[in-house]
Design a protein around this motif. Structure first.
Motif, PDB file in Angstrom:
ATOM      1  N   GLU A 267       0.752  -1.273   0.016  1.00 57.73           N
ATOM      2  CA  GLU A 267      -0.061   0.025   0.035  1.00 57.73           C
ATOM      3  C   GLU A 267       0.757   1.223   0.167  1.00 57.73           C
ATOM      4  O   GLU A 267       1.790   1.339   0.589  1.00 57.73           O
TER       5      GLU A 267
ATOM      6  N   PRO B 148       6.475   3.119  -0.934  1.00 58.25           N
ATOM      7  CA  PRO B 148       6.434   2.480   0.437  1.00 58.25           C
ATOM      8  C   PRO B 148       7.656   1.728   0.867  1.00 58.25           C
ATOM      9  O   PRO B 148       8.368   1.351   0.177  1.00 58.25           O
TER      10      PRO B 148
ATOM     11  N   PHE C 276      -2.880   1.947  -4.508  1.00 61.97           N
ATOM     12  CA  PHE C 276      -3.099   3.167  -3.653  1.00 61.97           C
ATOM     13  C   PHE C 276      -4.766   3.840  -4.022  1.00 61.97           C
ATOM     14  O   PHE C 276      -5.353   2.969  -5.033  1.00 61.97           O
TER      15      PHE C 276
ATOM     16  N   HIS D 285       4.267  13.648   3.179  1.00 57.60           N
ATOM     17  CA  HIS D 285       4.409  12.734   4.354  1.00 57.60           C
ATOM     18  C   HIS D 285       5.714  12.643   5.322  1.00 57.60           C
ATOM     19  O   HIS D 285       5.804  11.662   5.619  1.00 57.60           O
TER      20      HIS D 285
ATOM     21  N   GLN E 109       1.125   5.679  -0.060  1.00 59.17           N
ATOM     22  CA  GLN E 109       0.191   6.968   0.169  1.00 59.17           C
ATOM     23  C   GLN E 109       0.436   7.876  -1.016  1.00 59.17           C
ATOM     24  O   GLN E 109       1.472   7.848  -2.079  1.00 59.17           O
ATOM     25  N   THR E 110      -0.431   8.753  -1.088  1.00 58.75           N
ATOM     26  CA  THR E 110      -0.768   9.467  -2.258  1.00 58.75           C
ATOM     27  C   THR E 110      -0.718  10.933  -1.807  1.00 58.75           C
ATOM     28  O   THR E 110      -1.105  11.228  -0.626  1.00 58.75           O
TER      29      THR E 110
END
Length: 217
Positions: free
Chosen positions: A74, A180, A191, A103, A76-77
């Protein structure tokens, strides 16, 4: 030499050499044209050895990355955006600057000509902005298609107040995906799109955990 004027060696050094052919999703030709326009290798996450003052909880110290569907990691965007910062007073030409990213901390190259103590910004996302002309018989709120210089075709909505012959600027419909922890070049990541759809993409060559690349929507 590539159509964008870069050599094969320079593109490979920047992380844009050809990855394994995707087993689904967008055709490689489309992905290659998109990745050529993205300076994702310039925006990378940093580790504790590079920046001891990293904020806790930035996600860089996760022991086991979460897995998505079919074992894909997974990711993050974040939407394409401008990263605002002030060049440190002790900055030396050629050094990257640690800034606050979507992030966590990122190392980014200051824009050309930036001087110590000067506020500036860099774009996290595709650099291309297209100028589109409203066609005849089109009005505000209508959907229209245009073809970019690289051959990609996009659909956009005519902005309010624009009519035939008027121009407006648009950017490619992409989302910035952060590689990731545990992922490497060629790995498949999953995502969520801004609309909540579950999408997948392949990590481009030369990128590592914490770096960003653009995924087409």
């Amino acid at each position: 030499q590539a159509p964008d004027g870069s050599s094969d060696d320079s593109r490979a050094a920047a992380g844009f050499s050809r990855p394994p052919p995707p087993s689904g999703g967008m055709p490689w030709e489309v992905a290659e044209r998109l990745w050529r326009r993205v300076s994702g290798s310039q925006y990378r996450g940093i580790n504790e050895e590079e920046y001891e003052g990293m904020e806790e909880g930035s996600g860089d110290d996760e022991e086991s990355p979460p897995e998505g569907m079919n074992g894909a990691l997974e990711a993050q965007t974040a939407p394409p955006q401008e990263l605002l910062f002030t060049v440190p007073e002790d900055h030396r030409p050629g050094d990257r600057v640690c800034v606050k990213g979507p992030h966590g901390p990122l190392l980014v190259p200051p824009p050309p000509g930036a001087r110590p103590g000067e506020p500036c910004s860099v774009r996290l996302g595709p650099p291309d902005v297209y100028v589109v002309t409203v066609p005849e018989r089109a009005a505000s709120g209508d959907r229209m298609r245009f073809r970019a210089a690289g051959g990609d075709e996009f659909q956009v909505i005519v902005p309010s107040g624009k009519g035939p012959g008027d121009t407006f600027e648009v950017s490619p419909p992409v989302v910035m995906v952060q590689v990731p922890p545990g992922a490497a070049s060629g790995d498949r990541v999953v995502f969520q799109s801004p609309d909540g759809d579950c999408l997948t993409a392949y990590v481009p060559p030369g990128l590592h955990a914490g770096q960003y690349f653009a995924a087409s929507l």
